[in-house]
Write an enzyme that holds these catalytic residues in place. Structure first.
Site, mmCIF file in Angstrom:
data_model
loop_
_atom_site.group_PDB
_atom_site.id
_atom_site.type_symbol
_atom_site.label_atom_id
_atom_site.label_comp_id
_atom_site.label_asym_id
_atom_site.label_seq_id
_atom_site.Cartn_x
_atom_site.Cartn_y
_atom_site.Cartn_z
ATOM 1 N N SER A 81 6.255 3.222 1.785
ATOM 2 C CA SER A 81 7.519 3.911 1.474
ATOM 3 C C SER A 81 7.258 5.214 0.738
ATOM 4 O O SER A 81 7.823 6.256 1.070
ATOM 5 C CB SER A 81 8.428 3.069 0.590
ATOM 6 N N LEU A 122 0.825 -1.210 0.000
ATOM 7 C CA LEU A 122 0.000 0.000 0.000
ATOM 8 C C LEU A 122 0.862 1.264 0.000
ATOM 9 O O LEU A 122 0.406 2.349 0.358
ATOM 10 C CB LEU A 122 -0.975 -0.026 1.187
ATOM 11 N N ASP A 153 3.818 4.741 -7.391
ATOM 12 C CA ASP A 153 3.472 4.941 -5.981
ATOM 13 C C ASP A 153 3.625 6.395 -5.562
ATOM 14 O O ASP A 153 2.762 6.963 -4.895
ATOM 15 C CB ASP A 153 4.363 4.066 -5.088
HETATM 16 C C1 GLA Z 1 5.869 -1.304 -6.277
HETATM 17 C C2 GLA Z 1 6.649 -0.218 -7.015
HETATM 18 C C3 GLA Z 1 5.784 0.419 -8.122
HETATM 19 C C4 GLA Z 1 5.139 -0.644 -9.002
HETATM 20 C C5 GLA Z 1 4.485 -1.733 -8.173
HETATM 21 C C6 GLA Z 1 3.984 -2.879 -9.008
HETATM 22 O O1 GLA Z 1 4.816 -0.741 -5.560
HETATM 23 O O2 GLA Z 1 7.062 0.769 -6.136
HETATM 24 O O3 GLA Z 1 6.552 1.314 -8.869
HETATM 25 O O4 GLA Z 1 6.083 -1.183 -9.886
HETATM 26 O O5 GLA Z 1 5.371 -2.259 -7.192
HETATM 27 O O6 GLA Z 1 2.990 -2.447 -9.876
#
Ligand code: GLA
Length: 348
Positions: A113, A110, A157
């Site tokens: 980070s 979720l 993210d």
């Molecule tokens: C992690 C990474 C994202 C993305 C997802 C998978 O959350 O930080 O950049 O690659 O995995 O979709």
């Protein structure tokens, strides 16, 4: 009394900032190949309060862990320090800062980070009056992952944490960074469950997947797998790379198809996404598969899949409007009975 910046450092902070976690509805492991993603912000947030301390040392206090780290100015440190000191370095901080961090974003899938990075960068933007827009800020967060944390993440993210709200999905074209809000299908709502499966080897597994699809695009002679639209183009690849690439290419098509789809079709696309993540990308675990299977079998669920990087973590379901609590109450005990693991409803 809950701890505060004041109770830890004996004076109020100069700035307070926060940022949300995110849940991705569709478009997983596509954002480092120029693909499409469809995340939304979750209500849970990470807060970072900052103040100058007049020394040559940063003091970083995590209220969740109940302890602090001390890192000399200009050094990266270890543990959770790089998430903050990486932001400090990229923003040119030259003086000791006190930081107080508190979060209710569950770790695993979720974007805890990214929420920490975006909150830290927002606090720094305010403290030093930095001329950064929300996209530039998100991209600095991505650089923190690459240069200080050691995960070669995509942009989803931090973009979601910086730009998404909790009311709509945010379609992001991770190549152009163009984005637009997309409503949830009518008569649906989002249910998020933390599987409680501890994430194992997530960072090395993640970097390995990324390297594999980069190799696949190199062998295919395309810039990124975003540029492949016909699955038959993948036939020339060796078997493992073909499966990895097939996930990315088919996932991009699923996101496109989901735009404007009704809840039933959207749910089917989520189910297909899970199967692809499990079989072709191999980032699920047996427990997560179990949880997803229980959700998919519930009559009020349109579709369910793992969300985020995988290797444990969280699961997202699209459910009939008003039924999320009911679904969670039915599925969680069955999941615990089957696996011995306690899951937890995170959203709503
Ligand atoms: C992690 C990474 C994202 C993305 C997802 C998978 O959350 O930080 O950049 O690659 O995995 O979709």
């Amino acid at each position: 009394m809950p701890e505060t910046f004041e109770s830890v450092f004996g004076q109020p902070p100069e700035v307070r900032a926060s940022a949300p976690g995110r849940v991705n509805l569709l478009g997983e492991h596509t954002d480092y190949q120029g693909g499409f993603v469809l995340p939304t912000a979750i209500p849970q947030r990470t807060e970072v309060d900052l103040g100058r301390n007049g020394t040559r040392e940063h003091v970083l206090y995590s209220a969740n862990l109940g302890r602090s780290l001390r890192v000399p100015v200009g050094e990266v440190g270890s543990d959770f320090a790089p998430y903050l000191t990486g932001c400090f370095a990229l923003c040119g901080v030259q003086e000791g800062l006190n930081a107080f961090i508190t979060s209710d974003v569950p770790s695993g899938g979720l974007s805890s980070s990214a929420a920490l990075e975006v909150a830290t960068l927002r606090a720094l933007r305010e403290l030093y009056h930095l001329d950064l827009d929300d996209v530039q800020l998100a991209l600095l967060g991505v650089r923190v992952e690459h240069e200080f944390v050691g995960v070669r993440s995509g942009v989803m993210d931090q973009m979601a944490s910086s730009l998404a709200d909790t009311q709509t999905l945010l379609l992001i074209d991770t190549r152009s960074l163009e984005r637009r809000p997309v409503p949830l299908p009518p008569n649906s709502e989002v249910l998020v469950i933390d599987s409680g499966v501890p994430r194992r080897l997530a960072e090395s597994g993640y970097n390995e997947r990324r390297a594999q699809v980069e190799e696949a695009s190199r062998l295919l002679g395309v810039k990124e797998l975003r540029d492949v639209t016909d699955l038959s183009q993948l036939d020339v690849l060796p078997p493992l790379l073909r499966r990895r690439a097939r996930h990315v290419v088919s996932e991009n098509a699923r996101v496109q198809e989901a735009l404007g789809a009704d809840a039933a079709r959207f749910g089917q696309l989520m189910n297909a996404s899970h199967a692809s993540l499990r079989d072709d990308y191999e980032v699920s675990t047996p427990e997560v598969d179990r949880l997803v299977g229980l959700l998919q079998a519930h009559p009020d669920v349109y579709g369910a899949r793992l969300t985020g990087a995988g290797f444990g973590g969280a699961v997202v379901a699209l459910v009939r409007q008003g039924r999320a609590g009911e679904v969670a109450r039915a599925v969680l005990p069955a999941y615990t009975a089957a696996t011995g693991i306690q899951g937890k409803q995170v959203v709503p």
